[in-house]
Design a protein around this motif. Structure first.
Motif, mmCIF file in Angstrom:
data_model
loop_
_atom_site.group_PDB
_atom_site.id
_atom_site.type_symbol
_atom_site.label_atom_id
_atom_site.label_comp_id
_atom_site.label_asym_id
_atom_site.label_seq_id
_atom_site.Cartn_x
_atom_site.Cartn_y
_atom_site.Cartn_z
ATOM 1 N N SER A 132 -4.522 6.668 3.439
ATOM 2 C CA SER A 132 -3.477 5.654 3.291
ATOM 3 C C SER A 132 -4.097 4.323 2.904
ATOM 4 C CB SER A 132 -2.708 5.474 4.610
ATOM 5 O OG SER A 132 -3.471 4.713 5.547
ATOM 6 N N VAL A 133 -3.254 3.431 2.376
ATOM 7 C CA VAL A 133 -3.589 2.013 2.243
ATOM 8 C C VAL A 133 -2.557 1.291 3.091
ATOM 9 C CG1 VAL A 133 -3.889 0.057 0.700
ATOM 10 C CG2 VAL A 133 -4.500 2.351 -0.075
ATOM 11 N N THR A 134 -2.979 0.786 4.253
ATOM 12 C CA THR A 134 -2.058 0.318 5.281
ATOM 13 C C THR A 134 -2.192 -1.189 5.499
ATOM 14 O OG1 THR A 134 -2.155 2.459 6.403
ATOM 15 C CG2 THR A 134 -1.357 0.585 7.690
ATOM 16 N N THR A 135 -1.071 -1.882 5.496
ATOM 17 C CA THR A 135 -1.055 -3.331 5.705
ATOM 18 C C THR A 135 -0.984 -3.659 7.192
ATOM 19 O OG1 THR A 135 1.343 -3.309 5.400
ATOM 20 C CG2 THR A 135 -0.007 -3.831 3.483
ATOM 21 N N ARG B 39 -8.035 0.802 3.885
ATOM 22 C CA ARG B 39 -7.881 2.218 3.523
ATOM 23 C C ARG B 39 -8.291 3.054 4.728
ATOM 24 N NH1 ARG B 39 -7.189 2.659 -1.979
ATOM 25 N NH2 ARG B 39 -7.590 0.716 -3.103
ATOM 26 N N TRP C 49 -5.019 -9.019 -3.822
ATOM 27 C CA TRP C 49 -5.766 -8.628 -2.633
ATOM 28 C C TRP C 49 -7.251 -8.840 -2.880
ATOM 29 C CZ3 TRP C 49 -2.887 -7.180 1.587
ATOM 30 C CH2 TRP C 49 -1.541 -6.896 1.343
ATOM 31 N N ARG D 87 -5.051 -5.565 4.577
ATOM 32 C CA ARG D 87 -4.846 -4.127 4.432
ATOM 33 C C ARG D 87 -6.192 -3.420 4.419
ATOM 34 N NH1 ARG D 87 -2.759 -3.209 -1.862
ATOM 35 N NH2 ARG D 87 -4.761 -3.588 -2.888
ATOM 36 N N GLY E 214 0.830 -1.195 0.000
ATOM 37 C CA GLY E 214 0.000 0.000 0.000
ATOM 38 C C GLY E 214 0.857 1.234 0.000
ATOM 39 N N GLN E 215 0.296 2.339 0.502
ATOM 40 C CA GLN E 215 1.068 3.563 0.586
ATOM 41 C C GLN E 215 0.605 4.374 1.786
ATOM 42 O OE1 GLN E 215 0.375 5.717 -3.087
ATOM 43 N NE2 GLN E 215 -1.421 6.752 -2.246
ATOM 44 N N LYS F 199 3.625 -3.352 8.552
ATOM 45 C CA LYS F 199 4.043 -2.491 7.447
ATOM 46 C C LYS F 199 5.475 -2.031 7.677
ATOM 47 C CE LYS F 199 2.310 1.721 9.711
ATOM 48 N NZ LYS F 199 1.346 2.852 9.665
#
Length: 459
Positions: free
Chosen positions: A427-430, A423, A393, A421, A338-339, A361
């Protein structure tokens, strides 16, 4: 002067990736056939992805392919375009979804395609195969100019920072955006504006400016001055690149993901720029470290990275392996999950905590991985990164774990933990999926947060 990156690629069709900070790359290649170039968001093969094959099919054709699927988007005849005995020069460009490649010294591309679903390109990969090895000279960090015209030139960002050098009389303008265009939301940084007397941070092209500081003589028409722009979860900082001193800082209460930067000059000045991605401590990503004498982790039986029958080092590819890393290191082929809200890639990682092996992450710019446990976020300078694994995913919710869900660790009670993950706040966080709890937990802002709707990584 451009920096030249010398790369050798064996006959194995495995990409070697490096970051790019503008919408083009120039290179020379010496190979008999099959010079392959990949354009990606992260430093590994993953969708979305564009590939350009130069001199394929026995050095007779060149094609553009998307997401490793056929039919190819474009195919042209290029007999003898490569040569095993001499370097041949080429360029590849991407702008607003238009991807093209051309020969050195020619402005007209020999192959081009318009992607209807463009994505931010932060990395370029190169490889050779099908009977050919290759030697590459890849140019990075070439200077370019901006005219006395208030129009931004855009490029992708690969992390939460940008380092650049600027030479000009005044009005060094930088913007940070979620797309390669002037849009809202958008941050603008003006260095040496108002005849080189003050600098500002502006939001969504609106006044009053968020920050205004006097900076007499900040930029110079006769020498390059270095600056660093950093952003993380809404905190925007501008630093002097030589001293590290903070010139300006502002916190956006409603941050957005940053994927591109733009530069321009105007108001009676032209500018010369040198732009490169910024890495922690000024260093590029480190290669994988040698395996330690005693492994930091002992993977449960059946988990990716567990010892093979018969011993030997684990092979990359397939289900992937977990690679020991420290202090923000990112191994080649790391899986991007993700980001961050700053736009920095987040890699799939895991670490030990309180007797558990927890998926989480990796935030490379922070020098650590983060895992969630006991209601809190825990930073881990020693961790493992998933390399060469899947990047598929599947949306799900509650305790509904899909078939082939990718196991990433286990709780302190021995329950399997899967890689998930969500949203959250741009962010898109694992994080970790614990089936018995029916949620995906992520670490965010110092806390452990649980979400009943999430995506899970499947092989």
């Amino acid at each position: 002067m451009a920096n030249i990156l010398d790369v050798s690629t064996p006959d194995n069709l495995q990409y070697q990736f490096f970051p790019v900070s503008s919408g083009s790359v120039q290179f020379k290649i010496r190979a008999a056939n099959d010079a392959h170039i990949a354009l990606t968001m992260g430093p590994q093969e993953s969708d979305p992805m564009i590939e350009i094959f130069i001199g394929g099919w026995g050095n007779t054709k060149s094609v553009i392919r998307r997401n490793r699927t056929k039919p190819d988007k474009v195919e042209i005849e290029t007999p003898g375009i490569l040569n095993a005995g001499e370097f041949r020069g080429f360029w590849v460009r991407w702008d607003g979804g238009i991807v093209s490649a051309g020969r050195e010294g020619e402005s007209i591309p020999f192959i081009s395609w318009s992607d209807p679903e463009p994505f931010p390109i932060g990395f370029v990969g190169v490889c050779t195969g099908w009977g050919a090895s290759g030697t590459w000279k890849i140019e990075d960090g070439a200077e370019f100019n901006t005219p006395d015209k208030l129009e931004y030139k855009f490029g992708p960002v690969a992390a939460g920072s940008l380092e650049f050098e600027y030479r000009g009389k005044h009005n060094c303008h930088i913007c940070l955006t979620p797309v390669p265009a002037e849009t809202d939301p958008m941050y603008e940084i003006i260095l040496g504006g108002w005849e080189n007397t003050q600098s500002v941070i502006r939001h969504c092209r609106q006044k009053p400016d968020k920050v205004t500081v006097p900076t007499p003589g900040l930029v110079n028409p006769n020498q390059f001055r270095k600056f660093i722009v950093q952003w993380h979860c809404g905190k925007l900082s501008v630093r002097d690149g030589s001293t590290g001193a903070v010139l300006m800082e502002w916190i956006d209460p409603s941050p957005f993901p940053i994927t591109h930067f733009g530069v321009r000059t105007g108001y009676g000045t032209t500018g010369q720029w040198r732009i490169s991605h910024f890495y922690r401590d000024g260093a590029r990503p480190l290669p994988p470290t040698a395996p330690p004498a005693a492994a930091l982790y002992s993977s449960p039986p059946g988990y990716p990275g567990a010892p093979h029958v018969g011993g030997g080092a684990p092979m990359y590819g397939g289900a992937g392996v977990w690679v020991d890393m420290t202090s923000g290191q990112v191994p080649p082929g790391a899986v991007v999950g993700g980001q961050d809200c700053s736009g920095e890639p987040l890699y799939v990682a895991r670490a030990q905590h309180q007797g558990a092996l927890i998926p989480g992450k990796l935030v490379s710019s922070h020098g650590c991985a983060y895992v969630a446990w006991g209601g809190q976020e825990h930073g881990k300078p020693e961790y493992q990164v998933l390399v060469g694994g899947p990047n598929n995913w599947v949306p799900t919710s509650g305790s509904n774990i899909p078939p082939r869900a990718f196991p990433g660790g286990q709780s302190e009670d021995g329950e399997p933990l899967f890689v998930g993950r969500v949203r959250h706040e741009g962010s898109v966080t694992t994080g970790k999926v614990q089936q018995s709890h029916g949620v995906c937990y992520i670490s965010f802002g110092g806390q452990e947060l649980g979400f009943p709707d999430y995506e899970v990584l499947v092989s």
